[in-house]
Design an enzyme around this catalytic site. Structure first.
Site, PDB file in Angstrom:
ATOM      1  N   TYR A 148       0.832  -1.209   0.000  1.00 45.87           N
ATOM      2  CA  TYR A 148       0.000   0.000   0.000  1.00 45.87           C
ATOM      3  C   TYR A 148       0.862   1.252   0.000  1.00 45.87           C
ATOM      4  O   TYR A 148       0.536   2.260   0.618  1.00 45.87           O
ATOM      5  CB  TYR A 148      -0.910   0.002   1.231  1.00 45.87           C
ATOM      6  CG  TYR A 148      -1.890  -1.152   1.310  1.00 45.87           C
ATOM      7  CD1 TYR A 148      -2.221  -1.904   0.194  1.00 45.87           C
ATOM      8  CD2 TYR A 148      -2.488  -1.483   2.525  1.00 45.87           C
ATOM      9  CE1 TYR A 148      -3.121  -2.955   0.271  1.00 45.87           C
ATOM     10  CE2 TYR A 148      -3.397  -2.529   2.612  1.00 45.87           C
ATOM     11  CZ  TYR A 148      -3.711  -3.264   1.479  1.00 45.87           C
ATOM     12  OH  TYR A 148      -4.612  -4.305   1.558  1.00 45.87           O
ATOM     13  N   TRP A 165     -12.508 -12.718  -6.170  1.00 48.21           N
ATOM     14  CA  TRP A 165     -13.740 -13.175  -5.511  1.00 48.21           C
ATOM     15  C   TRP A 165     -14.921 -13.189  -6.460  1.00 48.21           C
ATOM     16  O   TRP A 165     -15.902 -13.899  -6.205  1.00 48.21           O
ATOM     17  CB  TRP A 165     -14.024 -12.343  -4.266  1.00 48.21           C
ATOM     18  CG  TRP A 165     -12.914 -12.464  -3.259  1.00 48.21           C
ATOM     19  CD1 TRP A 165     -12.255 -11.449  -2.633  1.00 48.21           C
ATOM     20  CD2 TRP A 165     -12.299 -13.671  -2.790  1.00 48.21           C
ATOM     21  NE1 TRP A 165     -11.280 -11.952  -1.811  1.00 48.21           N
ATOM     22  CE2 TRP A 165     -11.274 -13.301  -1.889  1.00 48.21           C
ATOM     23  CE3 TRP A 165     -12.500 -15.022  -3.052  1.00 48.21           C
ATOM     24  CZ2 TRP A 165     -10.473 -14.253  -1.250  1.00 48.21           C
ATOM     25  CZ3 TRP A 165     -11.696 -15.968  -2.425  1.00 48.21           C
ATOM     26  CH2 TRP A 165     -10.704 -15.571  -1.540  1.00 48.21           C
ATOM     27  N   GLY A 236      -9.225  -0.799  11.814  1.00 51.47           N
ATOM     28  CA  GLY A 236      -8.256  -1.277  12.788  1.00 51.47           C
ATOM     29  C   GLY A 236      -7.166  -2.115  12.148  1.00 51.47           C
ATOM     30  O   GLY A 236      -7.244  -2.493  10.973  1.00 51.47           O
ATOM     31  N   LYS A 253      -7.501 -15.472   2.529  1.00 57.21           N
ATOM     32  CA  LYS A 253      -6.149 -15.139   2.060  1.00 57.21           C
ATOM     33  C   LYS A 253      -5.440 -14.213   3.044  1.00 57.21           C
ATOM     34  O   LYS A 253      -4.754 -13.283   2.649  1.00 57.21           O
ATOM     35  CB  LYS A 253      -6.211 -14.507   0.663  1.00 57.21           C
ATOM     36  CG  LYS A 253      -6.775 -15.423  -0.399  1.00 57.21           C
ATOM     37  CD  LYS A 253      -6.966 -14.694  -1.706  1.00 57.21           C
ATOM     38  CE  LYS A 253      -5.645 -14.236  -2.277  1.00 57.21           C
ATOM     39  NZ  LYS A 253      -5.838 -13.490  -3.547  1.00 57.21           N
ATOM     40  N   HIS A 256      -2.042 -16.846   4.887  1.00 61.07           N
ATOM     41  CA  HIS A 256      -0.922 -17.173   3.989  1.00 61.07           C
ATOM     42  C   HIS A 256       0.084 -16.024   3.866  1.00 61.07           C
ATOM     43  O   HIS A 256       1.173 -16.213   3.330  1.00 61.07           O
ATOM     44  CB  HIS A 256      -1.422 -17.636   2.621  1.00 61.07           C
ATOM     45  CG  HIS A 256      -1.889 -16.545   1.694  1.00 61.07           C
ATOM     46  ND1 HIS A 256      -2.056 -16.758   0.343  1.00 61.07           N
ATOM     47  CD2 HIS A 256      -2.237 -15.249   1.916  1.00 61.07           C
ATOM     48  CE1 HIS A 256      -2.465 -15.633  -0.221  1.00 61.07           C
ATOM     49  NE2 HIS A 256      -2.583 -14.706   0.705  1.00 61.07           N
ATOM     50  N   GLN A 307       6.678 -11.685  -1.927  1.00 58.29           N
ATOM     51  CA  GLN A 307       5.821 -10.538  -1.603  1.00 58.29           C
ATOM     52  C   GLN A 307       5.453 -10.391  -0.128  1.00 58.29           C
ATOM     53  O   GLN A 307       5.042  -9.306   0.278  1.00 58.29           O
ATOM     54  CB  GLN A 307       4.519 -10.614  -2.414  1.00 58.29           C
ATOM     55  CG  GLN A 307       4.675 -10.175  -3.857  1.00 58.29           C
ATOM     56  CD  GLN A 307       3.342  -9.742  -4.430  1.00 58.29           C
ATOM     57  OE1 GLN A 307       2.505 -10.552  -4.778  1.00 58.29           O
ATOM     58  NE2 GLN A 307       3.142  -8.439  -4.527  1.00 58.29           N
TER      59      GLN A 307
END
Length: 346
Positions: A148, A165, A236, A253, A256, A307
């Site tokens: 981000y 999704w 939060g 997810k 992981h 990543q």
């Protein structure tokens, strides 16, 4: 792999060697808008017309289109006026931006972010850590701070997850009957596509999406319609802040991304917040117990290396993490798609 044909001529090895070329052809056609243009045109177009409309060279576009024909992403008809190209059905459904099942955003994330991290895969294997510092010049110590690193990057990531999704969400949510759970918390729910799928499938339930403040702001503004009152938001950091009480927690997810100790820490917080009789639904891509496959999951685990701090796991490994936190009656359902479901009860 060890068939006589491959030993005489290494067809499989050559296909593996060209794998990244295949990905980049598809990514580039998406990025340039080839599939969107052919959908909007309502009929086949020549390579010259496509190049002119998209502002590319004619020679480059013709080769790109022919490669897409070879990949069965486009079809071609040779007429007296020349070759005319059109989308195949699979491209209309999955590669155009306007389709409800579009995978455009996850492909752009792979092309512009994941692909660059994978350039340093050998370094990741040597060092055992993610490669954001080399790929983008940002600190590797906070994976989501790196993911981000700008609002644009965050938006690309969130839109990409929503793409996933759109094709996998219903399968994982229907793997178990979740209708008894009326109060659901989607931890790290991001753009909210899974939450929307959840209230569609279980209309008597409400879902609270829990994520970082800046993620929640974007979800409210760009992804969740204001009239959807069954979905609420809670800002939060689930490692640092309290988790709201709920009957069911969805962690899709999430585990992981993290090493075992952090997973145990998070699941312990979830267990403490969970109402008696409630549960937790893990949505993850499961490795075979002997880790011999599936190949997609093995590759995802490599991606976790470049990543994140985490890895893909077997059903037994997830069950062990759940049981260590106090959850019992663990059930596993493989969906036959990219992501599977593991349900634990309190």
């Amino acid at each position: 792999m060890s068939s006589r044909e491959d030993l005489d001529y290494p067809q499989t090895i050559l296909e593996y060697n060209s794998g990244f070329l295949v990905s980049k052809v598809m990514f580039t056609a998406c990025e340039l808008g080839v599939f969107d243009l052919l959908l909007e045109s309502g009929g086949p177009l020549s390579s010259d017309a496509i190049a002119a409309r998209l502002g590319t060279s004619t020679t480059g576009m013709e080769r790109l289109l022919d490669a897409c024909v070879g990949l069965k992403l486009l079809a071609v008809e040779v007429t007296q006026e020349g070759a005319l190209y059109r989308n195949t059905e699979i491209s209309n459904i999955y590669l155009t931006k306007s389709s409800p099942k579009s995978q455009y955003h996850i492909m752009m994330y792979y092309s512009n972010t994941v692909y660059l991290c994978w350039h340093y895969l050998a370094d990741a294997v040597r060092e055992g850590r993610n490669q954001y510092e080399r790929a983008f010049g940002v600190s590797s110590t906070d994976p989501f701070g790196a993911m981000y690193r700008s609002e644009e990057e965050m938006l690309k990531f969130m839109a990409g997850q929503n793409s996933v999704w759109s094709i996998c969400g219903r399968g994982v949510l229907a793997a178990f009957d979740l209708s008894p759970f009326r109060q659901i918390c989607d931890l790290g729910g991001g753009g909210g596509a899974l939450a929307q799928e959840c209230v569609s499938l279980y209309p008597n339930s409400t879902v609270t999406i829990y994520d970082l403040p800046k993620v929640m702001q974007v979800a409210k503004e760009q992804f969740i319609p204001p009239e959807e009152h069954r979905i609420t938001f809670h800002e939060g950091d689930f490692f640092k802040d309290s988790i709201p009480e709920a009957e069911l927690y969805i962690l899709s997810k999430i585990l992981h991304d993290w090493e075992d100790d952090k997973c145990r820490q998070l699941l312990a917080k979830v267990y403490k917040a969970c109402k008696p009789g409630g549960g937790v639904l893990l949505v993850e891509s499961l490795l075979n117990e002997d880790k011999s496959g599936p190949l997609e999951t093995q590759l995802y685990s490599m991606n976790m290396l470049v990543q994140t701090e985490g890895k893909e796991r077997t059903a037994a490994e997830y069950s062990k993490l759940l049981e260590a936190a106090g959850f019992g009656e663990v059930q596993v359902k493989r969906t036959g798609k990219l992501y599977d479901a593991v349900l634990g009860r309190k």
